[in-house]
Design a protein around this motif. Structure first.
Motif: not given
Ligand SMILES: CC(=O)N[C@H]1[C@@H](OP(=O)(O)OP(=O)(O)OC[C@H]2O[C@@H](n3ccc(=O)[nH]c3=O)[C@H](O)[C@@H]2O)O[C@H](CO)[C@@H](O)[C@@H]1O[C@H](C)C(=O)N[C@@H](C)C(=O)N[C@H](CCC(=O)O)C(=O)O
Ligand SMILES: Nc1ncnc2c1ncn2[C@@H]1O[C@H](COP(=O)(O)OP(=O)(O)OP(=O)(O)O)[C@@H](O)[C@H]1O
Ligand SMILES: N[C@H](CCC[C@H](N)C(=O)O)C(=O)O
Ligand SMILES: [Mg+2]
Length: 487
Positions: A348-369
Protein backbone atom coordinates in the motif's frame (compact mmCIF):
# COMPACT_ATOMS: atom_id res chain seq x y z
CA UNK A 1 -24.39 -33.96 14.56
CA UNK A 2 -26.23 -30.94 15.94
CA UNK A 3 -29.88 -30.03 16.31
CA UNK A 4 -30.88 -27.26 13.86
CA UNK A 5 -33.00 -25.43 16.44
CA UNK A 6 -29.98 -25.24 18.78
CA UNK A 7 -27.80 -23.89 16.01
CA UNK A 8 -30.39 -21.22 15.29
CA UNK A 9 -30.21 -19.93 18.87
CA UNK A 10 -30.01 -16.10 18.82
CA UNK A 11 -30.55 -15.91 15.04
CA UNK A 12 -33.28 -13.48 14.07
CA UNK A 13 -35.68 -15.64 12.04
CA UNK A 14 -38.39 -14.35 9.71
CA UNK A 15 -40.05 -17.56 8.56
CA UNK A 16 -39.68 -21.33 8.93
CA UNK A 17 -40.96 -24.10 6.62
CA UNK A 18 -40.35 -27.60 7.95
CA UNK A 19 -38.94 -29.17 11.10
CA UNK A 20 -36.08 -27.46 12.96
CA UNK A 21 -35.77 -30.40 15.39
CA UNK A 22 -33.68 -32.32 12.86
CA UNK A 23 -29.95 -32.84 13.28
CA UNK A 24 -27.48 -31.59 10.69
CA UNK A 25 -23.95 -32.80 9.94
CA UNK A 26 -22.39 -29.42 9.19
CA UNK A 27 -22.76 -25.93 7.75
CA UNK A 28 -21.78 -24.97 4.21
CA UNK A 29 -21.84 -21.76 2.13
CA UNK A 30 -20.60 -23.25 -1.15
CA UNK A 31 -23.08 -25.55 -2.90
CA UNK A 32 -20.17 -27.35 -4.59
CA UNK A 33 -18.81 -28.50 -1.22
CA UNK A 34 -22.12 -29.56 0.39
CA UNK A 35 -21.97 -32.83 2.35
CA UNK A 36 -24.98 -35.13 2.97
CA UNK A 37 -27.32 -34.02 5.80
CA UNK A 38 -25.75 -30.60 6.08
CA UNK A 39 -27.27 -27.13 6.23
CA UNK A 40 -26.61 -24.81 3.26
CA UNK A 41 -26.55 -21.09 3.96
CA UNK A 42 -27.31 -18.99 0.86
CA UNK A 43 -25.28 -15.75 0.88
CA UNK A 44 -25.51 -12.84 -1.53
CA UNK A 45 -21.87 -12.36 -2.48
CA UNK A 46 -19.91 -9.87 -4.50
CA UNK A 47 -19.90 -12.03 -7.63
CA UNK A 48 -22.72 -14.55 -7.24
CA UNK A 49 -25.88 -15.06 -5.22
CA UNK A 50 -25.93 -18.22 -3.12
CA UNK A 51 -29.75 -18.30 -3.48
CA UNK A 52 -29.22 -19.41 -7.09
CA UNK A 53 -27.49 -22.57 -5.87
CA UNK A 54 -30.10 -23.80 -3.37
CA UNK A 55 -31.32 -26.59 -5.68
CA UNK A 56 -27.69 -27.69 -6.34
CA UNK A 57 -27.11 -27.84 -2.59
CA UNK A 58 -30.22 -30.00 -2.12
CA UNK A 59 -29.09 -32.32 -4.92
CA UNK A 60 -25.82 -32.79 -3.06
CA UNK A 61 -27.65 -33.78 0.13
CA UNK A 62 -28.36 -30.57 2.09
CA UNK A 63 -31.29 -31.14 4.50
CA UNK A 64 -31.76 -27.57 5.64
CA UNK A 65 -31.53 -24.24 3.83
CA UNK A 66 -30.95 -20.83 5.39
CA UNK A 67 -31.84 -17.99 3.06
CA UNK A 68 -33.10 -14.41 2.93
CA UNK A 69 -36.10 -15.25 0.74
CA UNK A 70 -37.81 -18.64 0.44
CA UNK A 71 -37.56 -20.18 -3.05
CA UNK A 72 -40.79 -20.30 -5.11
CA UNK A 73 -40.83 -24.09 -5.13
CA UNK A 74 -40.27 -25.82 -1.82
CA UNK A 75 -39.11 -29.41 -1.37
CA UNK A 76 -41.18 -31.11 1.36
CA UNK A 77 -38.23 -33.07 2.72
CA UNK A 78 -36.19 -29.94 3.33
CA UNK A 79 -36.38 -27.40 6.15
CA UNK A 80 -36.19 -23.78 5.00
CA UNK A 81 -35.43 -20.93 7.37
CA UNK A 82 -35.68 -17.34 6.16
CA UNK A 83 -33.52 -14.83 8.04
CA UNK A 84 -32.85 -11.08 7.80
CA UNK A 85 -29.24 -11.42 6.74
CA UNK A 86 -27.74 -14.82 5.88
CA UNK A 87 -24.12 -13.76 6.36
CA UNK A 88 -24.84 -12.40 9.85
CA UNK A 89 -26.93 -15.50 10.67
CA UNK A 90 -24.04 -17.70 9.51
CA UNK A 91 -21.71 -16.11 12.09
CA UNK A 92 -24.06 -16.90 14.97
CA UNK A 93 -24.86 -20.36 13.62
CA UNK A 94 -21.19 -21.28 13.11
CA UNK A 95 -20.41 -20.17 16.64
CA UNK A 96 -23.30 -22.27 18.02
CA UNK A 97 -22.40 -25.26 15.86
CA UNK A 98 -18.82 -25.36 17.17
CA UNK A 99 -19.85 -24.83 20.81
CA UNK A 100 -19.18 -21.08 20.97
CA UNK A 101 -15.40 -21.54 21.13
CA UNK A 102 -14.64 -17.81 21.36
CA UNK A 103 -16.24 -17.78 24.83
CA UNK A 104 -13.76 -20.44 25.99
CA UNK A 105 -10.54 -18.72 24.94
CA UNK A 106 -9.18 -15.19 25.38
CA UNK A 107 -9.39 -13.95 21.80
CA UNK A 108 -7.80 -10.69 20.67
CA UNK A 109 -8.63 -9.22 17.24
CA UNK A 110 -6.30 -6.84 15.42
CA UNK A 111 -7.59 -4.52 12.71
CA UNK A 112 -6.06 -1.67 10.70
CA UNK A 113 -4.60 -1.18 7.24
CA UNK A 114 -1.04 -2.14 8.15
CA UNK A 115 0.56 -4.02 11.00
CA UNK A 116 -2.12 -6.67 11.66
CA UNK A 117 0.09 -9.65 10.79
CA UNK A 118 3.07 -8.20 12.63
CA UNK A 119 1.10 -7.48 15.81
CA UNK A 120 -0.88 -10.74 15.82
CA UNK A 121 2.23 -12.84 15.11
CA UNK A 122 4.28 -11.11 17.80
CA UNK A 123 1.45 -11.52 20.30
CA UNK A 124 1.27 -15.21 19.50
CA UNK A 125 5.03 -15.67 19.92
CA UNK A 126 5.14 -13.55 23.06
CA UNK A 127 2.34 -15.44 24.83
CA UNK A 128 3.82 -18.79 23.78
CA UNK A 129 7.16 -17.69 25.23
CA UNK A 130 5.41 -16.64 28.44
CA UNK A 131 4.23 -20.25 28.79
CA UNK A 132 0.68 -20.10 27.40
CA UNK A 133 -0.54 -22.38 24.64
CA UNK A 134 -1.89 -20.09 21.91
CA UNK A 135 -3.62 -19.95 18.55
CA UNK A 136 -2.91 -17.60 15.65
CA UNK A 137 -5.07 -16.65 12.67
CA UNK A 138 -3.18 -14.55 10.15
CA UNK A 139 -2.43 -13.77 6.52
CA UNK A 140 0.80 -15.78 6.63
CA UNK A 141 -0.39 -18.85 8.51
CA UNK A 142 -2.76 -20.17 11.12
CA UNK A 143 -1.34 -21.94 14.16
CA UNK A 144 -2.52 -24.08 17.00
CA UNK A 145 0.48 -24.09 19.31
CA UNK A 146 3.35 -25.36 17.15
CA UNK A 147 1.10 -26.88 14.49
CA UNK A 148 0.87 -24.80 11.30
CA UNK A 149 -2.34 -24.76 9.28
CA UNK A 150 -2.08 -22.99 5.90
CA UNK A 151 -4.00 -19.76 5.59
CA UNK A 152 -6.11 -18.77 2.57
CA UNK A 153 -7.46 -15.46 3.87
CA UNK A 154 -6.37 -12.86 6.40
CA UNK A 155 -9.62 -13.66 8.23
CA UNK A 156 -11.31 -16.97 7.32
CA UNK A 157 -15.07 -17.31 6.78
CA UNK A 158 -17.27 -17.83 9.84
CA UNK A 159 -17.37 -21.63 9.51
CA UNK A 160 -13.62 -22.07 9.12
CA UNK A 161 -12.96 -19.46 11.82
CA UNK A 162 -15.15 -21.13 14.44
CA UNK A 163 -13.86 -24.56 13.50
CA UNK A 164 -10.28 -23.32 13.98
CA UNK A 165 -11.16 -21.71 17.32
CA UNK A 166 -12.85 -24.94 18.45
CA UNK A 167 -9.69 -26.92 17.56
CA UNK A 168 -7.63 -24.42 19.55
CA UNK A 169 -9.90 -24.85 22.59
CA UNK A 170 -9.80 -28.66 22.21
CA UNK A 171 -6.00 -28.59 22.09
CA UNK A 172 -5.78 -26.56 25.28
CA UNK A 173 -5.05 -23.09 23.94
CA UNK A 174 -5.96 -20.36 26.41
CA UNK A 175 -5.25 -17.37 24.12
CA UNK A 176 -5.78 -16.71 20.43
CA UNK A 177 -4.68 -13.75 18.35
CA UNK A 178 -6.27 -13.00 15.02
CA UNK A 179 -6.25 -10.46 12.23
CA UNK A 180 -9.64 -8.99 11.43
CA UNK A 181 -9.76 -7.57 7.91
CA UNK A 182 -12.21 -4.93 6.79
CA UNK A 183 -13.65 -7.43 4.28
CA UNK A 184 -14.30 -9.85 7.14
CA UNK A 185 -16.07 -7.19 9.20
CA UNK A 186 -18.36 -6.13 6.35
CA UNK A 187 -19.06 -9.74 5.38
CA UNK A 188 -19.92 -10.70 9.01
CA UNK A 189 -17.16 -13.32 9.13
CA UNK A 190 -16.68 -12.50 12.85
CA UNK A 191 -20.41 -12.11 13.69
CA UNK A 192 -21.14 -13.87 16.98
CA UNK A 193 -17.46 -14.06 17.93
CA UNK A 194 -16.59 -12.89 21.44
CA UNK A 195 -13.39 -10.86 21.68
CA UNK A 196 -11.52 -10.25 24.93
CA UNK A 197 -9.97 -7.26 23.20
CA UNK A 198 -9.64 -5.38 19.94
CA UNK A 199 -6.63 -3.47 18.60
CA UNK A 200 -6.55 -0.71 15.98
CA UNK A 201 -3.16 -0.13 14.32
CA UNK A 202 -3.81 2.58 11.70
CA UNK A 203 -5.86 3.35 8.63
CA UNK A 204 -4.74 4.54 5.23
CA UNK A 205 -5.55 4.19 1.58
CA UNK A 206 -6.29 0.58 0.58
CA UNK A 207 -9.10 -1.66 -0.66
CA UNK A 208 -11.14 1.19 -2.11
CA UNK A 209 -11.99 -1.15 -4.98
CA UNK A 210 -14.13 -3.01 -2.44
CA UNK A 211 -15.27 -0.37 0.07
CA UNK A 212 -15.66 2.42 -2.57
CA UNK A 213 -15.08 5.38 -0.21
CA UNK A 214 -12.57 6.03 2.53
CA UNK A 215 -15.43 6.74 4.96
CA UNK A 216 -16.97 3.34 4.25
CA UNK A 217 -13.56 1.75 4.85
CA UNK A 218 -13.26 3.57 8.21
CA UNK A 219 -16.79 2.44 9.14
CA UNK A 220 -15.84 -1.15 8.29
CA UNK A 221 -12.84 -1.13 10.63
CA UNK A 222 -14.93 0.51 13.34
CA UNK A 223 -17.35 -2.45 13.34
CA UNK A 224 -14.82 -4.45 15.36
CA UNK A 225 -15.02 -1.93 18.21
CA UNK A 226 -18.79 -1.41 17.92
CA UNK A 227 -19.16 -5.15 18.53
CA UNK A 228 -16.96 -5.42 21.65
CA UNK A 229 -18.67 -6.18 24.97
CA UNK A 230 -18.33 -4.15 28.17
CA UNK A 231 -15.90 -6.71 29.63
CA UNK A 232 -13.54 -6.33 26.66
CA UNK A 233 -10.74 -3.83 26.07
CA UNK A 234 -10.17 -1.64 23.04
CA UNK A 235 -6.60 -0.55 22.36
CA UNK A 236 -6.12 2.13 19.72
CA UNK A 237 -3.22 4.01 18.18
CA UNK A 238 -3.92 7.64 19.18
CA UNK A 239 -1.29 9.01 16.82
CA UNK A 240 -3.54 7.94 13.95
CA UNK A 241 -6.21 10.61 13.54
CA UNK A 242 -8.92 7.94 13.17
CA UNK A 243 -7.93 6.19 16.43
CA UNK A 244 -10.54 8.06 18.47
CA UNK A 245 -13.28 7.53 15.84
CA UNK A 246 -12.80 3.76 16.12
CA UNK A 247 -13.90 3.75 19.76
CA UNK A 248 -16.68 6.37 19.55
CA UNK A 249 -19.45 3.82 20.07
CA UNK A 250 -17.69 1.01 21.84
CA UNK A 251 -18.85 -0.50 25.15
CA UNK A 252 -15.32 -1.75 25.82
CA UNK A 253 -12.82 -0.04 28.11
CA UNK A 254 -10.77 2.36 25.99
CA UNK A 255 -6.97 2.29 26.06
CA UNK A 256 -4.50 4.14 23.86
CA UNK A 257 -0.93 3.80 22.63
CA UNK A 258 1.33 6.14 20.73
CA UNK A 259 4.69 7.82 20.33
CA UNK A 260 3.50 11.42 19.96
CA UNK A 261 0.18 12.01 21.74
CA UNK A 262 -0.56 11.45 25.40
CA UNK A 263 -1.36 7.74 25.72
CA UNK A 264 -1.80 4.92 28.24
CA UNK A 265 1.07 3.06 26.59
CA UNK A 266 3.64 5.55 25.42
CA UNK A 267 7.16 5.13 24.11
CA UNK A 268 10.06 7.25 22.98
CA UNK A 269 12.42 6.09 20.30
CA UNK A 270 15.99 6.28 21.56
CA UNK A 271 17.75 4.64 18.62
CA UNK A 272 16.79 3.06 15.31
CA UNK A 273 19.36 1.00 13.39
CA UNK A 274 19.51 -1.86 10.89
CA UNK A 275 20.23 -4.16 13.83
CA UNK A 276 17.20 -3.11 15.88
CA UNK A 277 15.83 -0.26 17.99
CA UNK A 278 15.90 1.02 21.53
CA UNK A 279 12.67 2.29 23.02
CA UNK A 280 11.95 3.93 26.30
CA UNK A 281 8.61 2.57 27.44
CA UNK A 282 7.46 4.47 30.52
CA UNK A 283 10.70 4.41 32.57
CA UNK A 284 12.27 1.28 31.06
CA UNK A 285 14.80 1.22 28.22
CA UNK A 286 14.45 -1.88 26.06
CA UNK A 287 16.29 -3.14 22.98
CA UNK A 288 14.17 -4.80 20.27
CA UNK A 289 15.21 -6.76 17.19
CA UNK A 290 12.60 -5.09 14.98
CA UNK A 291 13.52 -2.23 12.70
CA UNK A 292 11.77 1.03 11.87
CA UNK A 293 9.48 3.56 13.45
CA UNK A 294 6.30 1.80 12.34
CA UNK A 295 7.47 -1.25 14.25
CA UNK A 296 7.77 0.87 17.38
CA UNK A 297 3.97 1.24 17.07
CA UNK A 298 3.55 -2.49 16.55
CA UNK A 299 5.69 -3.23 19.60
CA UNK A 300 3.69 -0.81 21.73
CA UNK A 301 0.44 -2.44 20.63
CA UNK A 302 1.81 -5.85 21.62
CA UNK A 303 3.03 -4.53 24.95
CA UNK A 304 -0.33 -2.85 25.63
CA UNK A 305 -2.31 -6.03 24.92
CA UNK A 306 -0.05 -8.10 27.14
CA UNK A 307 -0.45 -5.67 30.04
CA UNK A 308 -4.23 -5.46 29.49
CA UNK A 309 -4.31 -9.26 29.63
CA UNK A 310 -2.61 -8.88 33.01
CA UNK A 311 0.85 -10.16 32.21
CA UNK A 312 3.72 -8.78 34.27
CA UNK A 313 5.10 -5.68 32.40
CA UNK A 314 8.77 -6.35 33.15
CA UNK A 315 8.55 -9.99 32.14
CA UNK A 316 6.71 -8.95 28.99
CA UNK A 317 9.38 -6.44 27.92
CA UNK A 318 12.18 -8.89 28.56
CA UNK A 319 10.44 -11.57 26.44
CA UNK A 320 9.63 -9.02 23.74
CA UNK A 321 13.25 -8.00 23.33
CA UNK A 322 13.96 -11.54 22.07
CA UNK A 323 11.18 -11.49 19.45
CA UNK A 324 11.84 -11.38 15.71
CA UNK A 325 9.43 -9.72 13.27
CA UNK A 326 6.86 -11.58 11.17
CA UNK A 327 8.05 -13.41 8.02
CA UNK A 328 8.49 -11.14 4.99
CA UNK A 329 8.13 -7.96 7.05
CA UNK A 330 11.37 -5.99 6.78
CA UNK A 331 13.19 -9.30 6.40
CA UNK A 332 16.90 -8.81 5.79
CA UNK A 333 18.91 -10.74 3.18
CA UNK A 334 22.53 -9.61 3.33
CA UNK A 335 24.85 -10.39 0.40
CA UNK A 336 28.38 -11.71 0.99
CA UNK A 337 29.61 -8.52 -0.69
CA UNK A 338 27.81 -6.34 1.86
CA UNK A 339 24.65 -5.28 -0.01
CA UNK A 340 21.64 -5.06 2.28
CA UNK A 341 18.51 -6.64 0.80
CA UNK A 342 15.16 -5.95 2.47
CA UNK A 343 12.08 -7.98 1.56
CA UNK A 344 8.91 -6.31 2.75
CA UNK A 345 5.18 -6.89 2.29
CA UNK A 346 4.51 -3.16 1.74
CA UNK A 347 1.74 -3.27 -0.86
CA UNK A 348 0.00 0.00 0.00
CA UNK A 349 1.25 3.58 -0.46
CA UNK A 350 1.32 4.11 3.30
CA UNK A 351 3.28 0.93 4.02
CA UNK A 352 5.74 1.69 1.22
CA UNK A 353 6.26 5.21 2.50
CA UNK A 354 6.84 3.92 6.02
CA UNK A 355 9.36 1.36 4.92
CA UNK A 356 11.23 3.81 2.69
CA UNK A 357 11.23 6.49 5.39
CA UNK A 358 12.70 3.92 7.74
CA UNK A 359 15.36 3.04 5.20
CA UNK A 360 16.14 6.75 4.71
CA UNK A 361 16.55 7.14 8.49
CA UNK A 362 18.91 4.18 8.55
CA UNK A 363 21.19 5.52 5.81
CA UNK A 364 24.51 6.50 7.24
CA UNK A 365 26.44 7.72 4.20
CA UNK A 366 26.25 7.78 0.44
CA UNK A 367 24.75 4.36 -0.06
CA UNK A 368 22.16 4.09 -2.86
CA UNK A 369 18.62 2.85 -2.33
CA UNK A 370 17.25 0.68 -5.14
CA UNK A 371 13.56 -0.22 -4.97
CA UNK A 372 11.84 -3.03 -6.85
CA UNK A 373 8.06 -2.70 -6.66
CA UNK A 374 4.84 -3.66 -8.46
CA UNK A 375 1.11 -3.55 -7.71
CA UNK A 376 -1.34 -6.43 -7.58
CA UNK A 377 -3.80 -7.01 -10.43
CA UNK A 378 -7.59 -7.02 -9.82
CA UNK A 379 -7.09 -4.81 -6.79
CA UNK A 380 -7.41 -1.09 -6.00
CA UNK A 381 -5.98 0.70 -9.06
CA UNK A 382 -5.74 4.14 -7.45
CA UNK A 383 -2.79 3.05 -5.34
CA UNK A 384 -0.63 2.29 -8.40
CA UNK A 385 0.63 5.80 -9.35
CA UNK A 386 0.95 6.70 -5.67
CA UNK A 387 3.18 3.73 -4.97
CA UNK A 388 5.42 4.50 -7.94
CA UNK A 389 5.72 8.15 -6.84
CA UNK A 390 6.65 7.17 -3.29
CA UNK A 391 9.21 4.63 -4.52
CA UNK A 392 10.80 7.29 -6.76
CA UNK A 393 10.78 9.97 -4.07
CA UNK A 394 12.86 7.89 -1.67
CA UNK A 395 15.06 5.86 -4.04
CA UNK A 396 18.02 6.45 -6.31
CA UNK A 397 16.77 3.82 -8.71
CA UNK A 398 13.29 2.36 -9.12
CA UNK A 399 12.49 -0.84 -10.97
CA UNK A 400 8.77 -1.14 -11.68
CA UNK A 401 7.74 -4.75 -12.07
CA UNK A 402 4.86 -7.20 -11.56
CA UNK A 403 3.39 -8.17 -8.21
CA UNK A 404 0.59 -10.74 -8.59
CA UNK A 405 -0.90 -9.71 -11.96
CA UNK A 406 -3.87 -12.07 -11.44
CA UNK A 407 -6.10 -11.55 -14.49
CA UNK A 408 -4.67 -8.19 -15.58
CA UNK A 409 -2.00 -7.43 -18.17
CA UNK A 410 1.24 -6.73 -16.21
CA UNK A 411 2.33 -4.13 -18.77
CA UNK A 412 -0.90 -2.15 -18.22
CA UNK A 413 -0.45 -2.26 -14.44
CA UNK A 414 3.07 -0.86 -14.83
CA UNK A 415 1.70 1.86 -17.15
CA UNK A 416 -0.75 2.85 -14.37
CA UNK A 417 2.18 3.07 -11.97
CA UNK A 418 4.26 5.17 -14.38
CA UNK A 419 1.48 7.80 -14.41
CA UNK A 420 2.60 8.79 -10.91
CA UNK A 421 6.09 9.79 -12.04
CA UNK A 422 7.21 13.25 -13.06
CA UNK A 423 9.93 13.88 -15.72
CA UNK A 424 12.87 13.83 -13.29
CA UNK A 425 11.56 10.68 -11.60
CA UNK A 426 11.15 8.91 -14.92
CA UNK A 427 14.92 9.20 -15.38
CA UNK A 428 15.61 6.90 -12.44
CA UNK A 429 12.95 4.37 -13.42
CA UNK A 430 13.28 1.12 -15.32
CA UNK A 431 10.19 -0.97 -16.14
CA UNK A 432 10.67 -4.73 -16.28
CA UNK A 433 7.55 -6.90 -15.93
CA UNK A 434 9.45 -10.13 -15.15
CA UNK A 435 9.93 -9.93 -11.38
CA UNK A 436 12.92 -12.25 -11.31
CA UNK A 437 14.70 -10.18 -13.96
CA UNK A 438 13.81 -7.03 -12.04
CA UNK A 439 15.48 -8.41 -8.92
CA UNK A 440 18.51 -9.48 -10.99
CA UNK A 441 18.80 -5.95 -12.38
CA UNK A 442 18.60 -4.42 -8.91
CA UNK A 443 21.43 -6.65 -7.74
CA UNK A 444 23.49 -5.73 -10.82
CA UNK A 445 22.99 -2.02 -10.09
CA UNK A 446 23.99 -2.38 -6.43
CA UNK A 447 27.42 -1.87 -4.98
CA UNK A 448 28.64 -2.93 -1.53
CA UNK A 449 26.88 -0.87 1.13
CA UNK A 450 23.82 -0.16 -1.03
CA UNK A 451 20.28 -1.08 0.06
CA UNK A 452 17.83 -2.98 -2.15
CA UNK A 453 14.16 -2.96 -1.18
CA UNK A 454 11.96 -5.63 -2.74
CA UNK A 455 8.44 -4.54 -1.86
CA UNK A 456 4.94 -5.99 -2.10
CA UNK A 457 5.10 -9.75 -1.71
CA UNK A 458 6.91 -10.34 1.59
CA UNK A 459 6.23 -13.88 2.80
CA UNK A 460 4.38 -14.96 -0.36
CA UNK A 461 5.87 -18.06 -1.95
CA UNK A 462 4.03 -17.76 -5.25
CA UNK A 463 3.21 -15.36 -8.05
CA UNK A 464 -0.37 -15.51 -9.26
CA UNK A 465 -0.73 -15.15 -13.03
CA UNK A 466 -4.07 -15.80 -14.74
CA UNK A 467 -5.38 -17.94 -11.91
CA UNK A 468 -2.22 -20.06 -11.63
CA UNK A 469 0.09 -19.76 -8.65
CA UNK A 470 3.71 -20.20 -9.77
CA UNK A 471 6.46 -20.80 -7.20
CA UNK A 472 8.10 -17.47 -6.39
CA UNK A 473 9.75 -16.24 -3.21
CA UNK A 474 11.39 -12.79 -3.20
CA UNK A 475 13.77 -13.87 -0.42
CA UNK A 476 14.94 -16.95 -2.33
CA UNK A 477 15.30 -15.07 -5.62
CA UNK A 478 17.29 -12.31 -3.96
CA UNK A 479 19.62 -14.86 -2.30
CA UNK A 480 20.03 -16.63 -5.65
CA UNK A 481 21.01 -13.36 -7.35
CA UNK A 482 23.41 -12.46 -4.55
CA UNK A 483 25.04 -15.89 -4.90
CA UNK A 484 25.34 -15.57 -8.69
CA UNK A 485 26.90 -12.14 -8.21
CA UNK A 486 29.42 -13.56 -5.75
CA UNK A 487 30.52 -16.48 -7.99
C1 LIG B 1 -14.41 -10.08 -2.38
C2 LIG B 1 -14.47 -11.05 -1.25
O1 LIG B 1 -14.05 -10.73 -0.16
N1 LIG B 1 -14.96 -12.26 -1.51
C3 LIG B 1 -15.13 -13.25 -0.45
C4 LIG B 1 -16.60 -13.64 -0.39
O2 LIG B 1 -16.92 -14.21 -1.60
P1 LIG B 1 -18.00 -13.59 -2.55
O3 LIG B 1 -18.94 -12.74 -1.77
O4 LIG B 1 -17.28 -12.95 -3.69
O5 LIG B 1 -18.70 -14.91 -3.10
P2 LIG B 1 -19.42 -15.10 -4.48
O6 LIG B 1 -18.49 -15.73 -5.43
O7 LIG B 1 -20.10 -13.82 -4.86
O8 LIG B 1 -20.52 -16.18 -4.11
C5 LIG B 1 -21.63 -15.91 -3.23
C6 LIG B 1 -22.00 -17.18 -2.52
O9 LIG B 1 -22.39 -18.16 -3.48
C7 LIG B 1 -21.74 -19.36 -3.21
N2 LIG B 1 -21.66 -20.16 -4.44
C8 LIG B 1 -20.99 -19.70 -5.54
C9 LIG B 1 -20.89 -20.50 -6.67
C10 LIG B 1 -21.45 -21.80 -6.67
O10 LIG B 1 -21.41 -22.58 -7.63
N3 LIG B 1 -22.11 -22.21 -5.54
C11 LIG B 1 -22.21 -21.43 -4.43
O11 LIG B 1 -22.80 -21.85 -3.44
C12 LIG B 1 -20.39 -18.95 -2.67
O12 LIG B 1 -19.79 -19.99 -1.91
C13 LIG B 1 -20.79 -17.77 -1.78
O13 LIG B 1 -21.19 -18.21 -0.50
O14 LIG B 1 -16.79 -14.61 0.62
C14 LIG B 1 -16.00 -15.81 0.46
C15 LIG B 1 -16.31 -16.73 1.65
O15 LIG B 1 -16.05 -16.06 2.85
C16 LIG B 1 -14.51 -15.45 0.41
O16 LIG B 1 -13.75 -16.62 0.18
C17 LIG B 1 -14.26 -14.47 -0.69
O17 LIG B 1 -12.92 -14.10 -0.64
C18 LIG B 1 -12.25 -13.92 -1.92
C19 LIG B 1 -11.68 -15.26 -2.39
C20 LIG B 1 -11.13 -12.90 -1.77
O18 LIG B 1 -10.24 -12.80 -2.59
N4 LIG B 1 -11.17 -12.10 -0.72
C21 LIG B 1 -10.14 -11.10 -0.41
C22 LIG B 1 -10.34 -9.79 -1.14
C23 LIG B 1 -10.21 -10.90 1.10
O19 LIG B 1 -11.18 -11.30 1.75
N5 LIG B 1 -9.18 -10.29 1.65
C24 LIG B 1 -9.11 -10.02 3.06
C25 LIG B 1 -7.81 -9.31 3.41
C26 LIG B 1 -7.76 -7.95 2.90
C27 LIG B 1 -6.61 -7.21 3.54
O20 LIG B 1 -5.50 -7.24 2.98
O21 LIG B 1 -6.79 -6.54 4.57
C28 LIG B 1 -9.08 -11.32 3.86
O22 LIG B 1 -9.62 -11.33 4.99
O23 LIG B 1 -8.41 -12.26 3.40
N1 LIG C 1 2.21 -0.22 12.15
C1 LIG C 1 2.50 -0.07 10.87
N2 LIG C 1 2.26 1.11 10.24
C2 LIG C 1 2.53 1.28 8.94
N3 LIG C 1 3.07 0.34 8.16
C3 LIG C 1 3.32 -0.86 8.70
C4 LIG C 1 3.04 -1.13 10.08
N4 LIG C 1 3.39 -2.39 10.34
C5 LIG C 1 3.84 -2.92 9.20
N5 LIG C 1 3.81 -2.00 8.21
C6 LIG C 1 4.17 -2.14 6.79
O1 LIG C 1 3.04 -2.78 6.17
C7 LIG C 1 3.41 -4.04 5.62
C8 LIG C 1 2.37 -5.06 5.99
O2 LIG C 1 2.48 -5.33 7.37
P1 LIG C 1 1.58 -6.45 8.02
O3 LIG C 1 1.64 -7.64 7.17
O4 LIG C 1 1.93 -6.59 9.44
O5 LIG C 1 0.17 -5.74 7.85
P2 LIG C 1 -1.28 -6.34 7.61
O6 LIG C 1 -2.19 -5.34 8.22
O7 LIG C 1 -1.37 -7.70 8.15
O8 LIG C 1 -1.45 -6.39 6.04
P3 LIG C 1 -2.57 -7.25 5.19
O9 LIG C 1 -3.83 -6.45 5.25
O10 LIG C 1 -2.03 -7.26 3.83
O11 LIG C 1 -2.68 -8.59 5.79
C9 LIG C 1 4.76 -4.38 6.22
O12 LIG C 1 5.49 -5.14 5.32
C10 LIG C 1 5.35 -3.02 6.50
O13 LIG C 1 5.89 -2.52 5.31
N1 LIG D 1 -4.48 -8.95 1.29
C1 LIG D 1 -3.99 -8.18 0.18
C2 LIG D 1 -2.61 -8.67 -0.15
C3 LIG D 1 -1.96 -8.00 -1.34
C4 LIG D 1 -0.58 -8.54 -1.60
C5 LIG D 1 0.01 -8.14 -2.88
N2 LIG D 1 1.19 -8.95 -3.08
C6 LIG D 1 -0.96 -8.32 -4.04
O1 LIG D 1 -1.03 -9.43 -4.53
O2 LIG D 1 -1.63 -7.37 -4.44
C7 LIG D 1 -4.94 -8.30 -1.01
O3 LIG D 1 -5.35 -9.40 -1.31
O4 LIG D 1 -5.27 -7.29 -1.56
MG1 LIG E 1 -2.11 -9.43 7.36
Amino acid sequence: MNKLSDILYKVSIRQVKGDTGMTISGLEIDSRAVMPDSCFVAIRGTVADGHNFISNAIEKGAKAIICEALPDELNEKITYVAVEDSAAALGTMASNFYGNPSTKIQLVGVTGTNGKTTVATMLFRLFQSLGHKCGLISTVENRIGDVVIPSTHTTPDAIRLNSLLADMVKDGCTYAFMEVSSHALVQHRVAGVKFAGGVFTNISHDHLDYHKTFDAYIEAKKLLFDGLGSDAFALVNVDDKRGKIMVQNTKASINTYGLRQLADFKARMISNTLQGMELQIHDQHVWFKLIGRFNAYNLLAVYGVAVLLEEDPTEVLSAMSELAGAPGRFELVISPAGITGIVDYAHTPDALENVLETITDLRTGNEKVITVVGAGGNRDTTKRPEMAAIAARFSDKVILTSDNPRFEDPVEIIKDMEKGLGPSQLKKKVSLPDRKEAIRLAVNFAEPGDIILIAGKGHETYQEIEGVKHDFDDRAVLKEMFDIMND
